[in-house]
Structures are given as structure tokens and as C-alpha cells.
Design a protein around this motif. Structure first.
Motif, PDB file in Angstrom:
ATOM      1  N   SER A  78      -0.404  49.745 -25.395  1.00 54.38           N
ATOM      2  CA  SER A  78       1.043  49.328 -24.590  1.00 54.38           C
ATOM      3  C   SER A  78       0.713  48.183 -23.758  1.00 54.38           C
ATOM      4  O   SER A  78       1.895  47.640 -23.324  1.00 54.38           O
ATOM      5  CB  SER A  78       1.450  50.564 -23.808  1.00 54.38           C
ATOM      6  OG  SER A  78       0.632  50.871 -22.886  1.00 54.38           O
ATOM      7  N   MET A  79      -0.482  47.773 -23.699  1.00 53.36           N
ATOM      8  CA  MET A  79      -0.836  46.395 -22.789  1.00 53.36           C
ATOM      9  C   MET A  79      -0.521  45.169 -23.708  1.00 53.36           C
ATOM     10  O   MET A  79      -0.590  43.940 -23.374  1.00 53.36           O
ATOM     11  CB  MET A  79      -2.127  46.393 -22.396  1.00 53.36           C
ATOM     12  CG  MET A  79      -2.085  47.382 -21.248  1.00 53.36           C
ATOM     13  SD  MET A  79      -1.342  46.899 -19.495  1.00 53.36           S
ATOM     14  CE  MET A  79      -2.187  45.316 -19.214  1.00 53.36           C
ATOM     15  N   SER A  80      -0.065  45.102 -25.020  1.00 57.11           N
ATOM     16  CA  SER A  80       0.067  44.165 -25.996  1.00 57.11           C
ATOM     17  C   SER A  80       0.988  43.159 -25.400  1.00 57.11           C
ATOM     18  O   SER A  80       0.571  41.901 -25.698  1.00 57.11           O
ATOM     19  CB  SER A  80       0.338  44.788 -27.452  1.00 57.11           C
ATOM     20  OG  SER A  80       1.342  45.260 -27.337  1.00 57.11           O
ATOM     21  N   THR A  81       2.113  43.552 -24.971  1.00 59.33           N
ATOM     22  CA  THR A  81       3.035  42.507 -24.529  1.00 59.33           C
ATOM     23  C   THR A  81       2.819  41.592 -23.346  1.00 59.33           C
ATOM     24  O   THR A  81       2.807  40.624 -23.297  1.00 59.33           O
ATOM     25  CB  THR A  81       4.450  43.259 -24.273  1.00 59.33           C
ATOM     26  OG1 THR A  81       4.910  43.864 -25.374  1.00 59.33           O
ATOM     27  CG2 THR A  81       5.391  42.437 -23.899  1.00 59.33           C
ATOM     28  N   LEU A  82       2.092  42.380 -22.441  1.00 58.95           N
ATOM     29  CA  LEU A  82       1.560  41.665 -21.135  1.00 58.95           C
ATOM     30  C   LEU A  82       0.320  40.877 -21.758  1.00 58.95           C
ATOM     31  O   LEU A  82       0.433  39.528 -21.151  1.00 58.95           O
ATOM     32  CB  LEU A  82       0.832  42.638 -20.256  1.00 58.95           C
ATOM     33  CG  LEU A  82       2.092  43.342 -19.158  1.00 58.95           C
ATOM     34  CD1 LEU A  82       1.336  44.248 -18.260  1.00 58.95           C
ATOM     35  CD2 LEU A  82       2.283  42.143 -18.180  1.00 58.95           C
ATOM     36  N   ASN A  83      -0.649  41.280 -22.562  1.00 58.21           N
ATOM     37  CA  ASN A  83      -1.551  40.202 -23.109  1.00 58.21           C
ATOM     38  C   ASN A  83      -0.920  38.923 -23.836  1.00 58.21           C
ATOM     39  O   ASN A  83      -1.521  38.034 -23.622  1.00 58.21           O
ATOM     40  CB  ASN A  83      -2.523  41.059 -23.806  1.00 58.21           C
ATOM     41  CG  ASN A  83      -3.387  42.184 -23.301  1.00 58.21           C
ATOM     42  OD1 ASN A  83      -3.584  42.045 -22.018  1.00 58.21           O
ATOM     43  ND2 ASN A  83      -3.785  43.173 -23.754  1.00 58.21           N
TER      44      ASN A  83
END
Length: 285
Positions: A162-167
Motif C-alpha cells: 500500500s506504500m506504492s502511491t507514496l513511493n
């Protein structure tokens, strides 16, 4: 929170303040002594110059990505703090000397479901339910420990995914800045090739190019710090949930020792069913 600490926490923020004090105490006097009065060139940073530095199409796109990522970070950080409330909701007995029997698994599961229905989903609640479900069908504490470890890995993987957007946003900000840099360099080279008064305009395009890079890299540094903070917070949350289950569930499971062959629960040797009837018959004779 009913967890046994295993190490002393590192005081990072006091160390940061101490570091800033040391660096400022050493560098500021040296800078004043050797850099000269024109080192800052504050007169060049007029409101018009600051407007050109901070405003532009690429800068606006970087601001959009930064603010979007900041809002996502705040939501995840608040959720991580809410998840830590689960340690004080009493999913498992934390009294000293308490034991958990196999018959206690289903009541504890129902208690966890009631807490989740009242306060919302929790990583700890899901981990406890999975471990209790395994304990309800298996008395081995090793199987429960494996279940806790597996569920912790699943939750950790879900949080990382779920960190893909922030990354992506942290990568997109410097990429947009470099796009502005390329646009400014291309415009300056085109104007410089025409000669004459166009050389001055070419210099202005170079300023725009490097301004985009400066703003983008500054926002990228801040974004990467936010990502580091939320990753550490979520990873420590999953680890604490795993430790909670180990301390208050796995280590408190009561496993009755199997009786030796031929021994009854009262401690007497077991006898064949017909032996007692045969002995009574002999005595009557």
C-alpha cells in the motif's frame, strides 16, 4: 501497552538538536570570518526573484504531488496511531500467571470480534483471531507461533504494497523538476543560437531550469523523510503486535502432558475391563 522492552530506545531528536548545535558552533564563525560580506548576496533575492524560483508550471506540479503525498502520509500516520490503541483493549489476558486453555480459544475469539465491531479493524485483532483459530484445532504452541509469524508477514507485505502511491510520488517530484530543467536548457540553447539580445533571454531560461531542479529536490528530500517515518512506524507496529501475541498467547498456552501408557488420570495403573469382574468372582468362591 503490555509489552516487555528488549532494548533502550535511541533518542534521535535530542541527538539532532545536539548535532545542529555543534555544527552551528563550528561552521558559523568560520563562515563569517572567511566567506566575506558578499557570501549571502541577500540583495539578489528580491520578491520577483523568489516568485520566479517558487512559481512555475513544473513547480506547481511538484506542489500537487507533494501535498497529495503529505495527505496520504497524515492519514497513514493517524491510522498507525489508532492501531496502537488495540494494545489497551484487552484482546488477551495479561495478568501474571494466567494460562490459556484450548476451551478458552472460542470465547476469546468472540471477545475479539466484539471489540472489532465496536472500535473498527485492528492488525492485532486479526493476528489474535488467526492464532486462536489455530489453537482451537491444535494444542501445540509451535503451530500457534507459526501462525502468528505467518500473519505478521502477511500484514507487513500488505502495508508495504500500500506504500506504492507514496513511493511513486516521491519519485515523480524530482522527475518533474528534471523535466523543467530540460525544458529550460532547450529554450536557452535555442535562444543562444540566435545571438544578439536573445543571449540575455537564454540566461533567464537557464535560471528557470535550475530553479525547477532546486524546488523539486527540496520537496523530494522532505517526501523521503515522510516515507521513512511512516515505514518505521508501521513496521514497528507489526513487530509489537507479534510480540504481544508471543507474550500473552503463545507463552501462556497450557499444554497438558500426555499420560504414560497404562496410567489413568488418578495415577493408578490401568487394568483390563474384565479383570475386576474376574477378581470379584474369585473372592465370592
Amino acid at each position: 501497552m503490555s509489552l516487555t522492552p528488549s532494548q533502550r530506545p535511541t533518542r534521535e531528536w535530542p541527538l539532532l538538536i545536539f548535532t545542529l548545535a555543534i555544527v552551528g558552533f563550528i561552521c558559523f564563525p568560520l563562515w563569517q570570518q572567511y566567506a566575506g560580506p558578499d557570501a549571502i548576496l541577500a540583495s539578489q533575492w528580491t520578491p520577483e526573484r523568489l516568485a520566479k524560483l517558487l512559481l512555475g508550471p513544473e513547480q506547481a506540479a511538484c506542489y500537487v504531488c507533494f501535498v497529495w503525498g503529505l495527505l496520504i502520509f497524515l492519514g497513514r500516520f493517524w491510522e498507525a496511531r489508532r492501531q496502537r490503541r488495540a494494545f489497551s483493549l484487552g484482546f488477551l489476558p495479561t495478568d501474571e500467571g494466567s494460562r490459556i486453555l484450548q476451551d478458552d480459544a472460542r470465547p476469546l475469539q468472540r471477545k475479539a470480534d466484539q471489540i472489532v465491531a465496536r472500535y473498527g479493524p485492528f492488525i492485532l485483532a486479526n493476528m489474535v483471531r488467526q492464532a486462536l483459530a489455530k489453537f482451537a484445532v491444535s494444542r501445540a504452541s509451535e503451530d500457534v507461533a507459526v501462525t502468528v509469524k505467518t500473519q505478521a508477514e502477511v500484514d507487513q507485505g500488505r502495508l508495504a504494497a500500500s506504500m506504492s502511491t507514496l513511493n511513486y510520488l516521491a519519485w515523480a517530484i524530482p522527475a518533474i523538476g528534471f523535466f523543467g530543467t530540460v525544458r529550460g536548457l532547450a529554450g536557452s540553447m535555442t535562444l543562444a543560437g540566435q545571438g544578439g539580445d536573445q543571449v540575455r533571454l537564454a540566461t533567464q531560461h537557464l535560471t528557470v531550469a535550475f530553479d525547477c531542479t532546486l524546488v523539486a529536490l527540496a520537496l523530494s528530500v522532505v517526501s523521503m523523510f515522510f516515507i521513512h517515518v511512516i515505514q518505521r512506524e508501521e513496521e514497528s507496529l507489526v513487530i509489537d503486535c507479534q510480540q504481544y501475541c508471543l507474550e500473552h498467547l503463545v507463552n501462556r498456552i497450557y499444554e497438558p502432558e500426555p499420560l504414560p501408557e497404562g496410567m489413568t488420570p488418578l495415577g493408578f495403573d490401568a487394568v483390563p475391563p474384565g479383570a475386576i469382574a474376574g477378581s470379584l468372582t474369585e473372592n465370592m468362591r
